[in-house]
Enzyme design. Structure first.
Site, PDB file in Angstrom:
ATOM      1  N   ASP A  99       1.055  -1.330  -0.171  1.00 15.98           N
ATOM      2  CA  ASP A  99       0.228   0.055   0.118  1.00 15.98           C
ATOM      3  C   ASP A  99       0.797   1.296   0.020  1.00 15.98           C
ATOM      4  O   ASP A  99       0.470   2.237   0.469  1.00 15.98           O
ATOM      5  CB  ASP A  99      -1.072  -0.026   1.244  1.00 15.98           C
ATOM      6  CG  ASP A  99      -1.902  -1.146   1.060  1.00 15.98           C
ATOM      7  OD1 ASP A  99      -2.358  -1.403   0.298  1.00 15.98           O
ATOM      8  OD2 ASP A  99      -2.066  -1.852   2.286  1.00 15.98           O
ATOM      9  N   ARG A 100       2.063   1.102  -0.634  1.00 12.22           N
ATOM     10  CA  ARG A 100       2.977   2.296  -0.674  1.00 12.22           C
ATOM     11  C   ARG A 100       3.466   2.725   0.707  1.00 12.22           C
ATOM     12  O   ARG A 100       3.975   3.788   0.834  1.00 12.22           O
ATOM     13  CB  ARG A 100       2.195   3.487  -1.328  1.00 12.22           C
ATOM     14  CG  ARG A 100       2.128   3.252  -3.065  1.00 12.22           C
ATOM     15  CD  ARG A 100       3.454   3.092  -3.688  1.00 12.22           C
ATOM     16  NE  ARG A 100       3.268   2.709  -5.120  1.00 12.22           N
ATOM     17  CZ  ARG A 100       3.083   1.641  -5.863  1.00 12.22           C
ATOM     18  NH1 ARG A 100       2.999   0.277  -5.079  1.00 12.22           N
ATOM     19  NH2 ARG A 100       3.149   1.440  -7.130  1.00 12.22           N
ATOM     20  N   LEU A 101       3.399   1.889   1.799  1.00 15.18           N
ATOM     21  CA  LEU A 101       4.014   2.276   2.879  1.00 15.18           C
ATOM     22  C   LEU A 101       5.196   1.764   2.996  1.00 15.18           C
ATOM     23  O   LEU A 101       5.686   0.906   3.842  1.00 15.18           O
ATOM     24  CB  LEU A 101       3.119   1.766   4.034  1.00 15.18           C
ATOM     25  CG  LEU A 101       1.742   2.073   3.993  1.00 15.18           C
ATOM     26  CD1 LEU A 101       0.879   1.546   5.382  1.00 15.18           C
ATOM     27  CD2 LEU A 101       1.701   3.621   4.104  1.00 15.18           C
TER      28      LEU A 101
END
Length: 215
Positions: free
Chosen positions: A193-195
């Site tokens: 999740d682009r974390l």
């Protein structure tokens, strides 16, 4: 300009486990050594390929791919023609950034710092370790200069091959190495999740400290 490519749909959700602070080395050069070995073991073609960004005194920036040829407590070593665009930039502004884009293993490393020439002795030692063709290529290429054709290069290569046919090939005075002495080293690892996980190391008074950065 129309294109059949829909770049907005090109995306990958990274799948590595989160990078925890307790899992990273307090010494960024040792952390780099570990990641470099893992990149090599993963079969990445030329894991020592790195993007080198430089700028001239007016701030005009250029970026190109070069090969890392050594790293130790001093920093990261690469070689080039001293008349090249990168060398001209470094003469005007000796600060640069390098980036190792190991995207296939969802990692990258960025290093910034001051760049200095290495000793003639160290440059000679590396030059003598190169294949004969690469040694001749260093003599042939006036890097970044305008040439009329590829045949021009091939003819120059033949001339140099004949010139040095009966003796060891000497290192050109206009060719040698640089070392980027790191001031910051950032490790990036892709996350769900682009974390993404990012740790930036900064050196002060020869002591490294690090912080976690927001992705």
């Amino acid at each position: 300009m129309k294109t059949d490519l829909n770049l907005q749909d090109l995306r990958v959700d990274y799948g590595r486990d989160p990078l925890r602070e307790e899992a990273i080395n307090p010494d960024p050069l040792e952390q780099f050594r570990q990641w470099f070995q893992e990149a090599s073991d993963a079969g990445i073609a030329e894991p020592n390929a790195m993007s080198l960004a430089t700028s001239d005194s007016s701030g005009r920036i250029a970026c190109r791919t070069v090969l890392l040829k050594g790293f130790d407590e001093r920093g990261f070593v690469f070689f080039t023609n001293y008349g090249s665009r990168k060398a001209t930039h470094l003469a005007e502004n000796p600060r640069a950034a390098i980036l190792f884009p190991w995207i296939t293993i969802e990692r990258q490393v960025e290093v910034t710092g001051l760049v200095k020439k290495i000793s003639k002795e160290e440059s000679l030692a590396y030059f003598l370790s190169r294949p004969t063709g690469s040694q001749l290529g260093a003599w042939v290429s006036e890097q970044s200069s305008v040439i009329p054709s590829r045949d021009f290069l091939l003819n120059r290569f033949a001339e140099m091959k004949a010139r040095f046919s009966s003796a060891p090939i000497p290192k050109p005075d206009f060719w040698g190495g640089y070392c980027l002495e790191p001031e910051t080293i950032e490790f990036w690892q892709g996350g769900h999740d682009r974390l993404h996980d990012r740790f930036r190391y900064t050196q002060k008074n020869r002591t490294w400290s690090h912080v976690r950065l927001s992705p």
